[in-house]
Design an enzyme around this catalytic site. Structure first.
Site, PDB file in Angstrom:
ATOM      1  N   ASP A 125       0.864  -1.169   0.000  1.00  0.00           N
ATOM      2  CA  ASP A 125       0.000   0.000   0.000  1.00  0.00           C
ATOM      3  C   ASP A 125       0.909   1.229   0.000  1.00  0.00           C
ATOM      4  O   ASP A 125       1.771   1.360   0.869  1.00  0.00           O
ATOM      5  CB  ASP A 125      -0.810  -0.034   1.304  1.00  0.00           C
ATOM      6  CG  ASP A 125      -2.218   0.453   1.137  1.00  0.00           C
ATOM      7  OD1 ASP A 125      -2.395   1.444   0.440  1.00  0.00           O
ATOM      8  OD2 ASP A 125      -3.132  -0.153   1.727  1.00  0.00           O
ATOM      9  N   ASP A 140      -2.918   4.755  -2.482  1.00  0.00           N
ATOM     10  CA  ASP A 140      -3.952   5.299  -1.601  1.00  0.00           C
ATOM     11  C   ASP A 140      -4.440   6.671  -2.101  1.00  0.00           C
ATOM     12  O   ASP A 140      -3.618   7.533  -2.446  1.00  0.00           O
ATOM     13  CB  ASP A 140      -3.319   5.447  -0.211  1.00  0.00           C
ATOM     14  CG  ASP A 140      -4.302   5.786   0.876  1.00  0.00           C
ATOM     15  OD1 ASP A 140      -5.149   4.940   1.172  1.00  0.00           O
ATOM     16  OD2 ASP A 140      -4.215   6.905   1.426  1.00  0.00           O
ATOM     17  N   GLU A 195      -6.563   3.858  -5.904  1.00  0.00           N
ATOM     18  CA  GLU A 195      -7.742   4.000  -5.046  1.00  0.00           C
ATOM     19  C   GLU A 195      -8.297   5.393  -5.290  1.00  0.00           C
ATOM     20  O   GLU A 195      -7.604   6.393  -5.097  1.00  0.00           O
ATOM     21  CB  GLU A 195      -7.402   3.835  -3.565  1.00  0.00           C
ATOM     22  CG  GLU A 195      -8.680   3.760  -2.740  1.00  0.00           C
ATOM     23  CD  GLU A 195      -8.607   4.409  -1.362  1.00  0.00           C
ATOM     24  OE1 GLU A 195      -9.476   4.129  -0.536  1.00  0.00           O
ATOM     25  OE2 GLU A 195      -7.710   5.236  -1.104  1.00  0.00           O
ATOM     26  N   HIS A 236     -10.968  -2.446   4.390  1.00  0.00           N
ATOM     27  CA  HIS A 236     -10.644  -1.952   5.738  1.00  0.00           C
ATOM     28  C   HIS A 236     -11.337  -0.622   6.060  1.00  0.00           C
ATOM     29  O   HIS A 236     -11.195  -0.134   7.179  1.00  0.00           O
ATOM     30  CB  HIS A 236      -9.129  -1.805   5.872  1.00  0.00           C
ATOM     31  CG  HIS A 236      -8.581  -0.791   4.927  1.00  0.00           C
ATOM     32  ND1 HIS A 236      -8.368  -1.048   3.588  1.00  0.00           N
ATOM     33  CD2 HIS A 236      -8.259   0.502   5.112  1.00  0.00           C
ATOM     34  CE1 HIS A 236      -7.932   0.042   3.005  1.00  0.00           C
ATOM     35  NE2 HIS A 236      -7.845   1.006   3.901  1.00  0.00           N
ATOM     36  N   ASP A 237     -12.022  -0.033   5.087  1.00  0.00           N
ATOM     37  CA  ASP A 237     -12.749   1.219   5.338  1.00  0.00           C
ATOM     38  C   ASP A 237     -14.261   1.017   5.342  1.00  0.00           C
ATOM     39  O   ASP A 237     -15.009   1.987   5.450  1.00  0.00           O
ATOM     40  CB  ASP A 237     -12.438   2.251   4.237  1.00  0.00           C
ATOM     41  CG  ASP A 237     -10.994   2.699   4.259  1.00  0.00           C
ATOM     42  OD1 ASP A 237     -10.406   2.755   5.355  1.00  0.00           O
ATOM     43  OD2 ASP A 237     -10.448   2.985   3.172  1.00  0.00           O
TER      44      ASP A 237
HETATM   45  C1  GLC Z   1      -7.665   5.617   2.101  1.00  0.00           C
HETATM   46  C2  GLC Z   1      -7.482   4.472   3.050  1.00  0.00           C
HETATM   47  C3  GLC Z   1      -8.030   4.860   4.387  1.00  0.00           C
HETATM   48  C4  GLC Z   1      -7.278   6.068   4.883  1.00  0.00           C
HETATM   49  C5  GLC Z   1      -7.300   7.204   3.861  1.00  0.00           C
HETATM   50  C6  GLC Z   1      -6.269   8.247   4.174  1.00  0.00           C
HETATM   51  O1  GLC Z   1      -8.985   5.874   1.809  1.00  0.00           O
HETATM   52  O2  GLC Z   1      -8.064   3.312   2.530  1.00  0.00           O
HETATM   53  O3  GLC Z   1      -7.980   3.818   5.304  1.00  0.00           O
HETATM   54  O4  GLC Z   1      -7.822   6.518   6.081  1.00  0.00           O
HETATM   55  O5  GLC Z   1      -7.004   6.753   2.573  1.00  0.00           O
HETATM   56  O6  GLC Z   1      -4.976   7.749   3.971  1.00  0.00           O
END
Ligand code: GLC
Length: 540
Positions: free
Chosen positions: A95, A195, A248, A322-323
């Site tokens: 990641d 990310d 993402e 995980h979110d």
């Molecule tokens: C992404 C991650 C999340 C995090 C955010 C800020 O959305 O998946 O868990 O809090 O980025 O880094």
């Protein structure tokens, strides 16, 4: 490997398996479970961030990109993980968080001391009239600006105040980011997940207030985003074939996703988007109680699948991560139809066009956490707990909302067996609790049972790998009654029709749809009156 062959498994490292009893999941824990992962049939493992971090946001606040979080392990563990995975034909994906660093990162610490070179790594603004430079909001609540009295300046953080946004206009920043990417690719990882990568391009200065919203329209898929990405790919080892790079994407749109993932553009191999999950946000607000709108869900899946296919783009498909809350609790029925609905929604997205991302624990149907307030750990949940109380919402209701929406729902421990802490740790304590059903919803309970969710997942993964039409075929949606999703995968003369009842009701479909060879069914029988959460695939 072709992108069509990838099947990924996401591991939230700190919740998967703790090998040394400190209550925190680690790399040696993962090594001890590689056979389990291999046996699922996946070929990529995505590790959530394992870098040194003060851990205000689950490790997405990185203090040092070249050092591992010692709770997770050291480089010798990491190398062993890479090697043992490789021997099993499993690839490791890291990641990469480069929209922001932790405010504990040495660049930020130097900036805080007044070093202009490092202030330029971030967005620092002089204090003009004792209010934030713009009205932009942080995604985790409150202003996107934090004031530093000692410098009489503000800095930008689109996420937590401990996550300062990096300035991608600064070439020195970009060079450092390229070094990070190449460092990890040289270490033998075969994929990177970027990310929130579509918020890195901020508009030209001076920035202004957003009179219509929270500022996101200014920086989401911002003005130079595609240029930044193309340049990054050209100037790093990402340029090599055979690497899996994933974007993402926060609040993106179809046109941009096509641009990010059409192979001719040489940007990313695939992308995550979240629109299909925001179907239980009342008036667009996550922090509300709402049953998912299944019509909207179905429509979004269809439109995105069809349009991305038309533009020759490629999606990373998923329902949990995980979110997100656990999809068996969110879309399914985690009591009466636990097994049926876990299987149905698994099949729904694993057979779509694109790359499936299975989130650890969904293969056994781990449910939401159903926590009391003291059990929560997530910064976003704790912030919104306060924000909602301040708005005057009753504590009872706020707790109900967290039970439905908190990111901790997806962060509870992997349930290996029914022992203390679900077999996650050899120690007494764990950083978070397991979900309440772990006494029965666990791997030990399902591994030998042919009818378990786990066995069903292995079957659908295996079908995804053996039937080319499911990986290579095109997709076409078929009109269906409310609550039912039907799509066809097509490759030359081969066709597979996938039929999912997304509800707990019996719903009838056209009889002609189920004529053919049934390759999988989550019930032992089939008629055109689909049972609650029935899911079948028919080869015609
Ligand atoms: C992404 C991650 C999340 C995090 C955010 C800020 O959305 O998946 O868990 O809090 O980025 O880094």
């Amino acid at each position: 490997m072709k992108k069509e062959d990838y099947i990924a498994y996401e591991i939230l490292v700190k919740s998967f398996k703790d090998s040394n009893g400190d209550g925190w999941g680690d790399l040696r824990g993962i090594i001890s479970k590689l056979d389990y992962i291999k046996d699922l049939g996946v070929n990529y493992i995505w590790l959530t961030p394992i870098y040194e971090t003060p851990n205000f946001d689950n490790g997405y606040d990185i203090k040092d990109y070249f050092t591992l979080n010692n709770q997770v392990g050291n480089f010798s563990d990491f190398e062993e993980l890479i090697e043992k995975s490789r021997n099993l034909d499993l690839n490791i994906m890291m990641d990469i968080v480069v929209n922001h660093t932790s405010t504990h990162h040495e660049w930020f610490l130097k900036a805080l001391k007044g070093d202009k070179y490092y202030q330029d790594f971030y967005y620092f603004e002089e204090n003009k009239n004792n209010k934030p430079p713009t009205n932009w909001k942080s995604k985790f609540g409150g202003s996107a600006w934090e004031f530093l009295p000692e410098l009489n300046m503000w800095y930008l953080h689109l996420y937590d105040a401990t996550q300062a946004d990096l300035n991608w206009e600064n070439e020195n920043v970009v060079k450092e980011i390229y070094k990070i990417i190449d460092f990890w690719l040289n270490k033998g990882v075969s994929g990177l997940r970027f990310d929130v990568i579509n918020v890195i391009s901020k508009p030209p200065l001076p920035w202004k207030d957003d009179l219509e919203g929270d500022g996101r329209r200014f920086y989401t898929d911002g003005p130079k985003i595609h240029k930044y990405i193309k340049t990054m790919v050209k100037n790093t080892l990402l340029v090599e074939e055979n690497l899996l790079s994933i974007a993402e994407l926060s609040s993106t749109d179809i046109t941009n996703v096509v641009e990010y993932t059409n192979p001719n553009n040489k940007e990313f191999v695939m992308a995550f988007n979240f629109h299909h999950l925001k179907v239980d946000y009342k008036n667009g607000d996550k922090w509300t109680l709402m049953t998912p709108d299944l019509n909207k869900f179905k429509n979004l899946i269809q439109v995105w699948q069809e349009k991305i296919q038309e533009g020759n783009g490629w999606l990373a498909n998923f329902l949990s991560n995980h979110d997100q809350p656990r999809h068996v609790s969110r879309f399914g029925n985690d009591e009466k139809f636990h097994s049926e609905s876990a299987k149905a929604f698994g099949m729904l997205y694993i057979f779509l066009r694109g790359t499936p991302f299975i989130y650890f624990g969904e293969e056994i149907g781990i449910t939401n956490a159903y926590f009391d307030i003291e059990d929560y750990r997530d910064v976003e949940s704790l912030n919104y707990f306060e924000i909602m109380l301040e708005k005057g919402i009753s504590k009872e209701k706020v707790l109900e909302i967290l039970k439905q929406k908190s990111r901790d729902n997806g962060r509870t421990l992997m349930a290996w067996d029914d022992s203390n802490n679900a077999g996650f740790t050899v120690g007494e304590k764990s950083w978070i609790k397991p979900s309440p059903g772990y006494k029965t919803i666990n791997v030990a309970n399902q591994i030998e049972d042919k009818n378990s969710i786990l066995s069903f997942y292995k079957e659908i993964i295996s079908l995804r790998k053996t039937k080319d039409v499911l990986s290579l075929g095109s997709i076409k949606f078929i009109e269906s009654p409310d609550g039912i999703m039907i799509y066809k995968r097509i490759l030359d003369d081969n066709q597979i029709i996938v039929i999912i009842n997304m509800t707990d009701k019996i719903i009838s479909i056209d009889e002609s749809l189920i004529i053919g060879n049934i390759i999988i069914n989550n019930y032992s029988d089939l008629s055109n009156n689909l049972k609650p959460f029935q899911a079948v695939a028919v080869e015609v």
